[in-house]
Scaffold this active site. Structure first.
Site, PDB file in Angstrom:
ATOM      1  N   PHE A 132      -8.182   7.110  -0.798  1.00 52.00           N
ATOM      2  CA  PHE A 132      -7.081   8.049  -0.595  1.00 52.00           C
ATOM      3  C   PHE A 132      -5.887   7.281  -0.036  1.00 52.00           C
ATOM      4  O   PHE A 132      -5.972   6.700   1.041  1.00 52.00           O
ATOM      5  CB  PHE A 132      -7.486   9.168   0.381  1.00 52.00           C
ATOM      6  CG  PHE A 132      -6.403  10.201   0.554  1.00 52.00           C
ATOM      7  CD1 PHE A 132      -6.315  11.282  -0.311  1.00 52.00           C
ATOM      8  CD2 PHE A 132      -5.449  10.087   1.559  1.00 52.00           C
ATOM      9  CE1 PHE A 132      -5.303  12.232  -0.171  1.00 52.00           C
ATOM     10  CE2 PHE A 132      -4.435  11.036   1.707  1.00 52.00           C
ATOM     11  CZ  PHE A 132      -4.369  12.108   0.825  1.00 52.00           C
ATOM     12  N   ASP A 217      -4.812  -0.449   3.787  1.00 54.59           N
ATOM     13  CA  ASP A 217      -4.196   0.835   4.132  1.00 54.59           C
ATOM     14  C   ASP A 217      -4.856   1.305   5.424  1.00 54.59           C
ATOM     15  O   ASP A 217      -5.971   1.804   5.436  1.00 54.59           O
ATOM     16  CB  ASP A 217      -4.443   1.836   2.997  1.00 54.59           C
ATOM     17  CG  ASP A 217      -3.957   3.245   3.343  1.00 54.59           C
ATOM     18  OD1 ASP A 217      -3.616   3.493   4.511  1.00 54.59           O
ATOM     19  OD2 ASP A 217      -3.936   4.098   2.434  1.00 54.59           O
ATOM     20  N   LYS A 246       0.110   7.990  10.540  1.00 58.08           N
ATOM     21  CA  LYS A 246      -0.625   8.863  11.463  1.00 58.08           C
ATOM     22  C   LYS A 246      -0.408   8.506  12.934  1.00 58.08           C
ATOM     23  O   LYS A 246       0.597   8.870  13.526  1.00 58.08           O
ATOM     24  CB  LYS A 246      -2.103   8.841  11.094  1.00 58.08           C
ATOM     25  CG  LYS A 246      -2.383   9.543   9.764  1.00 58.08           C
ATOM     26  CD  LYS A 246      -3.850   9.697   9.511  1.00 58.08           C
ATOM     27  CE  LYS A 246      -4.162  10.333   8.171  1.00 58.08           C
ATOM     28  NZ  LYS A 246      -4.010  11.773   8.143  1.00 58.08           N
TER      29      LYS A 246
HETATM   30  C1  LIG Z   1      -5.819   6.153   4.365  1.00 55.12           C
HETATM   31  C2  LIG Z   1      -4.651   7.038   4.155  1.00 55.12           C
HETATM   32  N1  LIG Z   1      -3.591   6.598   3.482  1.00 55.12           N
HETATM   33  C3  LIG Z   1      -2.505   7.356   3.280  1.00 55.12           C
HETATM   34  C4  LIG Z   1      -2.452   8.650   3.746  1.00 55.12           C
HETATM   35  C5  LIG Z   1      -1.231   9.476   3.491  1.00 55.12           C
HETATM   36  O1  LIG Z   1      -0.516   9.645   4.642  1.00 55.12           O
HETATM   37  P1  LIG Z   1       0.606  10.810   4.723  1.00 55.12           P
HETATM   38  O2  LIG Z   1      -0.115  12.106   4.623  1.00 55.12           O
HETATM   39  O3  LIG Z   1       1.277  10.589   6.036  1.00 55.12           O
HETATM   40  O4  LIG Z   1       1.516  10.579   3.574  1.00 55.12           O
HETATM   41  C6  LIG Z   1      -3.535   9.168   4.458  1.00 55.12           C
HETATM   42  C7  LIG Z   1      -3.496  10.563   4.953  1.00 55.12           C
HETATM   43  O5  LIG Z   1      -4.502  11.177   5.232  1.00 55.12           O
HETATM   44  C8  LIG Z   1      -4.667   8.356   4.651  1.00 55.12           C
HETATM   45  O6  LIG Z   1      -5.738   8.813   5.316  1.00 55.12           O
END
Ligand SMILES: Cc1ncc(COP(=O)(O)O)c(C=O)c1O
Length: 392
Positions: A132, A217, A246
């Site tokens: 994700f 990520d 986050k």
């Molecule tokens: C690993 C990871 N990458 C990217 C995102 C996306 O972040 P945002 O919702 O701030 O765009 C999330 C959100 O849950 C995530 O858990």
């Protein structure tokens, strides 16, 4: 909904019939005055809990001074936070953005730019099944969520998906167009599935040997969530790029792309955004990171992690209906996996009992409390789960 008409709020999520009005530490309060013990924390966003005094003070003070001079100018908290991130991460440069998806877009664009400059136009990124990376078109294309396979097609080209923890699958996927490998050290949305430290080290070796970029990520796993400041540090590797989001702003929208000097190759105008690096957001980030690097902070996180892990195992031992299959996770990102798809029903029961948890998959419940969660609060979660959720 007695007091509010919510018709004008676009309905993009299944929301309960309440309005949240206040938060403090591990507790949220709704419009009826009901209090909730929060093991969600805005999906791992409020790393210091709700309205931590250091963040409130930093934002308030900054708001009275300067909110946004535009990203065309340097500002004080932007400089200070980038320096502190660089000092504690092993990267050299920071690009600030506003969401995890936007930081990941930046990483994808930079990898493509680097490929066009230094690798004969290579552009393909190897990603992982069930990953994700966000909800923009590029980050949805990089994600490996099976439910998204047919959504918003055509997807952006240039992403290949292979199984996590399978180095041979990665090797088989590499070709002349490959420019990078991108992964979450722990797949959060997929159900808290960790990349093996050995796999991460193998990835680092392979990407180095084949002149590919390694992108981690850490939007969910960064900022102390897994018991190290950044989760890839458990495997003792130095990636080429890392994204944060986050927890970085402790609840205030802030994300970042951190890169080494060798990779930073954007030309003016390639990347940017109206709100990027604004002093209000970076002041919040500075307050958060200043707390996280205090001596003893991560030791306390690791103690709480062990307590949470013990607590979830206790739930498994006292699970009268034999629902729980396993307990897994790292630091304060942990999960219970069930034999059957009961997660949503249990989440609803917990909500009624005043406990906020997250059904990240039909058979997985995720726990991501404040890094400052207390022993008593973990104990209370255990009591509620046993008496009012699992064994009811
Ligand atoms: C690993 C990871 N990458 C990217 C995102 C996306 O972040 P945002 O919702 O701030 O765009 C999330 C959100 O849950 C995530 O858990």
């Amino acid at each position: 909904m007695t007091q509010w008409n919510v018709d004008a709020v676009m309905n993009i999520a299944e929301r309960p019939d309440i309005v949240m009005v206040a938060g403090e530490g591990s507790w949220l309060t709704d419009n009826q005055g009901k209090r909730y013990l929060d093991f969600l924390q805005g999906w791992a966003v409020n790393c210091l809990g709700h309205s931590h005094p250091a963040i409130v003070e930093a934002i308030s003070e900054q708001a009275g001074k300067l909110i946004n001079p535009s990203p065309a100018f340097y500002n004080e908290p932007m400089i200070a936070l980038s320096q502190l991130l660089v000092k504690h991460s092993g990267f050299d440069q920071v690009f600030f953005a506003n969401s995890g998806a936007e930081a990941n877009e930046g990483a994808i664009k930079l990898a493509r730019k680097w490929g066009s400059k230094y690798k004969n136009g290579a552009y393909e990124i190897i990603c992982f099944e069930r990953a994700f990376h966000g909800r923009t078109l590029a980050t949805m294309s990089a994600s490996g969520k099976p439910e998204w396979a047919e959504l918003f097609t055509p997807k952006l080209a240039g992403f290949k998906h292979v199984p996590l923890n399978d180095i041979n699958a990665v090797l088989a996927a590499i070709n002349k167009n490959t420019v990078a490998v991108m992964l979450e050290p722990v797949q959060g949305e997929a159900g808290v599935i960790a990349a093996d430290p050995l796999f991460l080290r193998q990835l680092r070796e392979v990407t180095k040997k084949q002149d590919l970029l390694l992108i981690v990520d850490e939007v969910q796993t960064g900022m102390g969530r897994t018991g190290q400041l950044f989760a890839h540090q458990h495997a003792d590797i130095q990636p080429d790029m890392m994204t944060l989001g986050k927890g970085l702003g402790g609840g205030f929208p802030l994300s970042a792309l951190l890169v080494t000097d060798q990779v930073a190759c954007f030309d003016f105008g390639d990347q940017g955004g109206t709100f990027n690096g604004n002093p209000l957001a970076t002041a919040a980030g500075l307050a958060v990171l200043t707390e996280l690097i205090r001596p003893g902070f991560m030791d306390a996180v690791n103690e709480k992690s062990q307590q949470l892990s013990r607590s979830l195992k206790t739930l498994q031992q006292h699970d009268r209906y034999g629902l729980i299959k396993s307990v897994r996770g790292q630091g304060l990102l942990q999960a219970i996996c069930f034999h059957r798809p009961v997660a949503k029903e249990l989440m609803k029961r917990a909500f009624q009992a005043g406990l906020l948890i997250n059904a990240t998959q039909a058979d997985v419940i995720r726990f991501m409390p404040s890094l400052l969660i207390s022993e008593d609060e973990i104990g209370l979660m255990e009591d509620i789960m046993l008496q009012q959720v699992l064994n009811r």
